[in-house]
Scaffold this motif. Sequence first.
Motif, mmCIF file in Angstrom:
data_model
loop_
_atom_site.group_PDB
_atom_site.id
_atom_site.type_symbol
_atom_site.label_atom_id
_atom_site.label_comp_id
_atom_site.label_asym_id
_atom_site.label_seq_id
_atom_site.Cartn_x
_atom_site.Cartn_y
_atom_site.Cartn_z
ATOM 1 N N PHE A 97 0.826 -1.211 0.000
ATOM 2 C CA PHE A 97 0.000 0.000 0.000
ATOM 3 C C PHE A 97 0.858 1.258 0.000
ATOM 4 O O PHE A 97 2.000 1.244 0.469
ATOM 5 N N ASN A 99 0.433 3.852 1.930
ATOM 6 C CA ASN A 99 0.761 4.256 3.312
ATOM 7 C C ASN A 99 1.181 3.050 4.157
ATOM 8 O O ASN A 99 0.925 3.011 5.366
ATOM 9 N N GLN A 101 0.641 0.487 5.721
ATOM 10 C CA GLN A 101 -0.352 -0.325 6.429
ATOM 11 C C GLN A 101 0.249 -1.498 7.189
ATOM 12 O O GLN A 101 -0.226 -2.627 7.089
ATOM 13 N N LEU A 102 1.293 -1.199 7.959
ATOM 14 C CA LEU A 102 1.791 -2.235 8.874
ATOM 15 C C LEU A 102 0.962 -2.158 10.150
ATOM 16 O O LEU A 102 0.458 -1.087 10.502
ATOM 17 N N LEU A 103 0.827 -3.300 10.808
ATOM 18 C CA LEU A 103 0.086 -3.257 12.067
ATOM 19 C C LEU A 103 0.974 -2.630 13.145
ATOM 20 O O LEU A 103 2.048 -3.160 13.451
ATOM 21 N N PRO A 104 0.542 -1.503 13.696
ATOM 22 C CA PRO A 104 1.443 -0.748 14.580
ATOM 23 C C PRO A 104 1.803 -1.497 15.852
ATOM 24 O O PRO A 104 2.825 -1.217 16.461
ATOM 25 N N THR A 105 0.975 -2.454 16.242
ATOM 26 C CA THR A 105 1.259 -3.137 17.508
ATOM 27 C C THR A 105 2.135 -4.375 17.314
ATOM 28 O O THR A 105 2.472 -5.043 18.283
ATOM 29 N N LEU A 106 2.465 -4.705 16.068
ATOM 30 C CA LEU A 106 3.324 -5.864 15.812
ATOM 31 C C LEU A 106 4.706 -5.396 15.362
ATOM 32 O O LEU A 106 4.833 -4.358 14.704
ATOM 33 N N GLU A 110 6.872 -9.791 13.145
ATOM 34 C CA GLU A 110 5.508 -10.274 13.362
ATOM 35 C C GLU A 110 4.572 -9.834 12.243
ATOM 36 O O GLU A 110 3.630 -10.537 11.893
ATOM 37 N N LEU A 114 2.476 -12.515 9.859
ATOM 38 C CA LEU A 114 1.012 -12.535 9.927
ATOM 39 C C LEU A 114 0.340 -13.283 8.769
ATOM 40 O O LEU A 114 -0.450 -14.205 9.014
ATOM 41 N N TYR A 144 9.272 -1.879 16.058
ATOM 42 C CA TYR A 144 7.879 -1.585 15.728
ATOM 43 C C TYR A 144 7.831 -0.568 14.585
ATOM 44 O O TYR A 144 8.785 0.203 14.409
ATOM 45 N N PRO A 145 6.725 -0.552 13.819
ATOM 46 C CA PRO A 145 6.647 0.354 12.671
ATOM 47 C C PRO A 145 7.017 1.796 13.003
ATOM 48 O O PRO A 145 7.686 2.465 12.225
ATOM 49 N N ARG A 146 6.590 2.257 14.205
ATOM 50 C CA ARG A 146 6.861 3.665 14.517
ATOM 51 C C ARG A 146 8.351 3.931 14.690
ATOM 52 O O ARG A 146 8.801 5.082 14.669
ATOM 53 N N GLN A 153 9.608 0.945 6.446
ATOM 54 C CA GLN A 153 8.260 0.384 6.607
ATOM 55 C C GLN A 153 7.786 -0.241 5.296
ATOM 56 O O GLN A 153 7.183 -1.318 5.291
ATOM 57 N N ARG A 160 6.378 -8.679 3.640
ATOM 58 C CA ARG A 160 5.112 -9.288 4.041
ATOM 59 C C ARG A 160 4.330 -9.772 2.809
ATOM 60 O O ARG A 160 3.702 -10.827 2.829
ATOM 61 N N GLN B 13 0.616 -7.744 22.230
ATOM 62 C CA GLN B 13 1.097 -6.548 21.550
ATOM 63 C C GLN B 13 0.257 -5.322 21.904
ATOM 64 O O GLN B 13 0.786 -4.232 22.089
ATOM 65 N N SER B 17 1.576 -1.936 23.535
ATOM 66 C CA SER B 17 1.436 -0.661 22.831
ATOM 67 C C SER B 17 0.652 0.360 23.654
ATOM 68 O O SER B 17 0.590 1.514 23.298
ATOM 69 N N ALA B 285 -5.771 -1.822 11.123
ATOM 70 C CA ALA B 285 -5.154 -3.132 11.325
ATOM 71 C C ALA B 285 -6.105 -4.245 10.881
ATOM 72 O O ALA B 285 -5.704 -5.204 10.216
ATOM 73 N N VAL B 288 -6.352 -4.389 7.099
ATOM 74 C CA VAL B 288 -5.175 -5.049 6.508
ATOM 75 C C VAL B 288 -5.261 -6.559 6.697
ATOM 76 O O VAL B 288 -4.994 -7.334 5.764
ATOM 77 N N ASN B 829 1.376 6.091 12.405
ATOM 78 C CA ASN B 829 2.495 5.153 12.498
ATOM 79 C C ASN B 829 3.837 5.830 12.666
ATOM 80 O O ASN B 829 4.762 5.291 13.219
ATOM 81 N N SER B 830 3.969 6.978 12.071
ATOM 82 C CA SER B 830 5.299 7.572 12.063
ATOM 83 C C SER B 830 5.547 8.365 13.323
ATOM 84 O O SER B 830 4.651 8.667 14.071
#
Lengths: 231, 830
Positions: A97, A99, A101-106, A110, A114, A144-146, A153, A160, B13, B17, B285, B288, B829-830
Amino acid sequence: MSDQAASAVSQAIGLGKHVTGPAGGLTILAGLNLEIYAGEAVAILGASGSGKSTLLGLLAGLDDPTDGEVWLCGRRVDRLDEDGRAELRAGQVGFVFQNFQLLPTLTARENVLLPLELTGTPDAARRADEALNRVGLSARAGHYPRQLSGGEQQRVAIARAYAPRPAVLFADEPTGNLDQTTGEHIIDLLLDLRQETGTGAALVLVTHDPRLAERCDRRLRMHDGRLEPLA
Amino acid sequence: MNAWCLTLRLLRQDWRSGELYLLSAALVLTVAAITAVGFFTDRVEATLERQGSALIAADLALESSRPLDVRFADAAQARGLRTARTLEFRSVVMGERPQLVLMKAVDPDYPLRGRLRIGEALDAPDRPVESGPPAGEVWVESRLLRLLDLRIGDSLGVGESRLRIGAILTDEPDQGRSFFNIAPRVLMNRADLDATGLIGPASRVTHRLLIAGAATAIDAYRDWAGSRLAANVTLTDALEARPEFGSAVERASRFLHLATLVTLLVAGAAIALASQRLVERQTDAVAVMRCLGAPRHLLMRVLIGRLVLFGLGASLIGCLLGWLGQAGLLAALADWLGTDLPPASPAPVLVGLATGLITLLGFAVPPLIQLARVPPLRAIRRDLGTPRVSAALALGAAGLALALLILWQAQDLELGLKLLGGVLATLLALIGVVLLLVRLAGRLAGRARGVWRLGLAALTRRPGAAVLQIAGFGIGILALLLLAVVRVDLLESWRETVPEGAPNYFLINIQPHEVEPLRTFLNEAGIATPELHPMISGRLTRIGEHAVEPSDYDNPRAERLASREFNLSYGTEPQPDNRIVAGRWWSQGAEAAPQFSVESGIAETLGIALGDELTFWVSGHEVSGPVTSLREVRWDSFNVNFFVVASPALLRNEAATFITSFHLPAEREAVIAELARRFPSVTTLDVEAILGQVRQVIDRGVLAVEYVFLFTLGAGLLVMYAGIQASLEQRRSEHGILRTLGAGRRTLLSSLAVEFTAAGLLAGLLASVFAEATGWLLAEQIFELEFGFNPGLWAVGVLGSGLAIGLAGTLATYPLLIHPPLRALRGGNS
């Protein structure tokens, strides 16, 4: 099922998408035909609002057409319910994508794991590590993504997308959020990985970027809801 | 893939987070409040039961005016329970002269609970003993020795026997607290009873069978015996043994449950807001995951599984905090309850876990169901937004969960239904009024300029979110204002039911000729002239045309009332703590026609209705009159009160003694000694100890309630925080755009202040209205206390809320203005 549909990994026949809004009806796609074969890279260009992303969504089974047929990996997508389409996408289709679109909590690793886990791939962990290694991010697997830059990313997103070895990969403006150098690196990765995975994945690329389009096998332009081949 | 595996990974997770912190704080708080109150009431009830057991000398007591069927004792023994029988009756004993006494004959095992205390000589300290007097011996109250000029070792004529006085009886666990037990008490062994010849077939004897043993066997026996009781047999439970505490303990328990319920409701709002935010943050999430081929049923399993696991974890932590909370509360109340409390049952843990899960599922499942329906297309088209939760589904699930919890937790159908009705009406009114106010703000925004326009427009841009946010603020402030109402007004009213100057002495047996000298004596002693009420004994013989026979009543209390003499009085005005609930009090004062006013409770027990003609047998003749009013009496005021009061015309010519009550500070006890010397025939009853105990229950109850309200305070603050956080996601990108367009930080900050202050003022206004209404409703309808409207509350509610939310909201969203706008535009995210 038609013979052509059987040999194409993705096919649209007489595809139409019409939406109705407060200001009246709007035709985004009309009578569109398209075939994409295994191993080929197809670039779809067009002005903003020409319907490129809508077409991508329809081809990938993310949205329902108003008219026509959509075939994906030998199955008619527009006749499947949402869970049937999800099942088809799992393992057969990859996405990249604009933007990321990674899962921010993984973590990066991970995120790559997925889709492999969703399909129950037995050696998921090894394949995720290989994919991350290939995009040069082994050292950042636990981040993590951030904690990653935009380019990083997008590289995780590519890992992925390719890790499950899909039959077709849809990429929506994959360099749209990146600077030129990073964008070129991403283009290299997208095309190189397609060859290396050995599955002969088809690549459908929606882009504004003529340099990216230049490197594809076929270039098509969206215009008035239809596709025209470009030289 | 294995849904559990994915569930666990995502849960881990999410926790890392920080996305679940708000939700877990709300949940932990709810469960902690519920379990703390659960453990606390559990242990306090067990303590009261134990104290109650000591007061009836058993765990259960069967009482009858006729000998009890032997199968009751046999059945108790068959269940492994211990039993003892007692017989109580009035009799005359012989020393140098005859003396009326209250005789009690007991089995060797008596008392089964609590202890007797005896002394060896008049001035010697007393000591506890395990059982009653041996055969051939009596234990007597010191008064009897003084009255008959006897000593320990002397013999006492009891009927046809002579029994040796073995000890001075100083305390009996089941002595009872009747004010009118003025005959000295004598305790004898039941084995000696037959030889005395005192008991014949027609004797008026109170027979008791005392039973004690393991709690489960007692419960089983209570059920067994309860269904087999003859009409003249009563079953007394340990908890019923302290009637003077009944009202205070019941109110304490109601307050505690109310505090828990308010916490539950407020935390529920926080959970709803936090869940909404979780859905917003997880929409991408989920989209996706759907793109990657996760089917909806898998996502649903993962989302619900994650919620249940999270709910269980947070609820367990809540239970632990609840346990610690009740330990703190019990430590604070150690002087009342003692430190040796019975252990709590595990039931509150189960209640806590169930409450946590029901709350979470009720408030958070509807948004999650919608989350599983996020279209995968959202991954490439962010303009599709977050999924809309069906209002019917969200309200239905939350309403169902609330109804279930309120009715369950209130443990009182009336309180539960009233609260549920109140909550639903409040929520609907809140949502309706907020919608209206938001529209009004929208109109104002159209005419406003600059930051005012930005701020007010922000309120109206997303009416759904604004309603949710303002309703959340409103509920939070409502909780805080209710704390003020309950803490200051309701609890104070409760304390005032037994005011500082409540009477602590009663004087009875005042002869008519002593009335004026006694009044003068009390005046000279500086005691505010109390009213002296005439008291005339009379037996109720007829209600209308029906003769009153004890055997006509199945209810033991009615039977007792029908068989005993009433203490009647007469007067021109009703007592200040009486309230006429039906009919009218005689207004012509002393000239009023013959008529009666009856206490409403006893009227119901005996089946007396307004207009019934009552006939009493007084001093050898009949006295009759119609019932013209029914009164409610506040018995816990400790004032002199009567079940039946007559107009003066009816009773003023009858022979009467007088009774009065007054308050005497402890340091002035010498007045009582002087009174006894000057008026030897007047009996003085000191109720300071009972008064003190009731007051202590109220004080401790107030402390316990205030403690539990700390949880409510926490929930109120949390819901406001959740309200501010709820709009953070959307604000992030909006601020990015506004700043890119050139809006300065100062402009944005001012618009934020306008928006949050306006929201705070609206919420404060609504909360003040509802807090006053709820306070009034609770006081009048549930706790039967006086309620005064409080204008200060409105000022604090509206202005305080505007200021606090304006400040907190602006401060909480300020960080959005510090980060570069590009970061906001690129997404989270950033």
